[in-house]
Design a protein around this motif. Structure first.
Motif, PDB file in Angstrom:
ATOM      1  N   ARG A   1       9.957   3.998  -2.399  1.00  0.00           N
ATOM      2  CA  ARG A   1      10.352   2.715  -2.969  1.00  0.00           C
ATOM      3  C   ARG A   1      11.514   2.921  -3.920  1.00  0.00           C
ATOM      4  N   GLN A   2      12.254   1.840  -4.148  1.00  0.00           N
ATOM      5  CA  GLN A   2      13.429   1.930  -5.009  1.00  0.00           C
ATOM      6  C   GLN A   2      13.604   0.657  -5.802  1.00  0.00           C
ATOM      7  N   VAL A   3      13.874   0.837  -7.078  1.00  0.00           N
ATOM      8  CA  VAL A   3      14.195  -0.253  -7.987  1.00  0.00           C
ATOM      9  C   VAL A   3      15.683  -0.177  -8.271  1.00  0.00           C
TER      10      VAL A   3
ATOM     11  N   GLN B   1      11.103  -6.087   0.476  1.00  0.00           N
ATOM     12  CA  GLN B   1      10.885  -6.366  -0.939  1.00  0.00           C
ATOM     13  C   GLN B   1       9.419  -6.651  -1.228  1.00  0.00           C
TER      14      GLN B   1
ATOM     15  N   THR C   1       7.358  -7.914  -4.624  1.00  0.00           N
ATOM     16  CA  THR C   1       7.503  -8.417  -5.989  1.00  0.00           C
ATOM     17  C   THR C   1       6.125  -8.761  -6.539  1.00  0.00           C
TER      18      THR C   1
ATOM     19  N   THR D   1       6.862  -3.445  -8.363  1.00  0.00           N
ATOM     20  CA  THR D   1       7.945  -4.233  -7.796  1.00  0.00           C
ATOM     21  C   THR D   1       9.101  -3.329  -7.401  1.00  0.00           C
ATOM     22  N   ALA D   2       9.497  -3.409  -6.134  1.00  0.00           N
ATOM     23  CA  ALA D   2      10.552  -2.537  -5.614  1.00  0.00           C
ATOM     24  C   ALA D   2      10.832  -2.914  -4.166  1.00  0.00           C
TER      25      ALA D   2
ATOM     26  N   GLU E   1       5.031  -3.094 -12.294  1.00  0.00           N
ATOM     27  CA  GLU E   1       5.883  -1.919 -12.074  1.00  0.00           C
ATOM     28  C   GLU E   1       5.892  -1.434 -10.633  1.00  0.00           C
TER      29      GLU E   1
END
Length: 114
Positions: free
Chosen positions: A38-40, A109, A111, A90-91, A88
Motif C-alpha cells: 500500500r502507498q500513501v 483506493q 479510505t 487509508t492508502a 491509518e
C-alpha cells in the motif's frame, strides 16, 4: 505477460471491514509469491502481506491480527480480508504476483473515515 486487476476498495468507517480481490489473467504458467502493498501520497510503498504458493503468509506488524491474505491458485486470484480498519489504513493498495517477473495491479483506493 500477466495482468492483475484489483477490486473491492472504497470508503469504510473506522472499525469496519473490506475485502480486496486481485484477479490475474494473461499468459500465466505458475504464479509464485503474491501479496499486497500500500502507498500513501508522499510516502514509500510498504508491504502489507505476502503469501507463497503453498499458503505461507507474512504480515506487516501494523496489520497483524486484523488482515488476512489468501489465494486461489486455480483462479490465479488473491484476496485481502481487512477487519477493524483504522484511519491509518487509508492508502492505495496494490497487488503483485511473481511469475518469472514481478507484476503489479493498477492499485485501488481504500479510505477509512467517519
Amino acid at each position: 505477460q500477466v495482468q492483475l486487476v484489483e477490486s473491492g476498495g472504497g470508503l469504510v468507517q473506522p472499525g469496519g471491514s473490506l475485502r480486496l480481490s486481485c484477479a490475474g489473467s494473461g499468459s500465466i504458467r505458475s504464479i509464485g509469491n503474491m501479496g499486497w502493498h500500500r502507498q500513501v501520497p508522499g510516502k514509500e510503498r510498504e508491504l502489507v502481506a505476502t503469501i507463497t504458493r503453498t499458503g505461507n503468509t507474512r504480515y506487516a506488524d501494523s496489520v497483524k491480527g486484523r488482515f488476512t491474505v489468501s489465494r486461489d491458485n486455480a483462479k490465479n486470484a488473491l484476496y485481502l480480508q481487512m477487519n477493524s480498519l483504522k484511519a491509518e489504513d487509508t492508502a492505495v493498495y496494490y497487488c503483485y504476483a511473481i511469475e518469472t517477473n514481478v507484476y503489479w495491479g493498477q492499485g485501488i483506493q481504500v479510505t477509512v473515515s467517519s
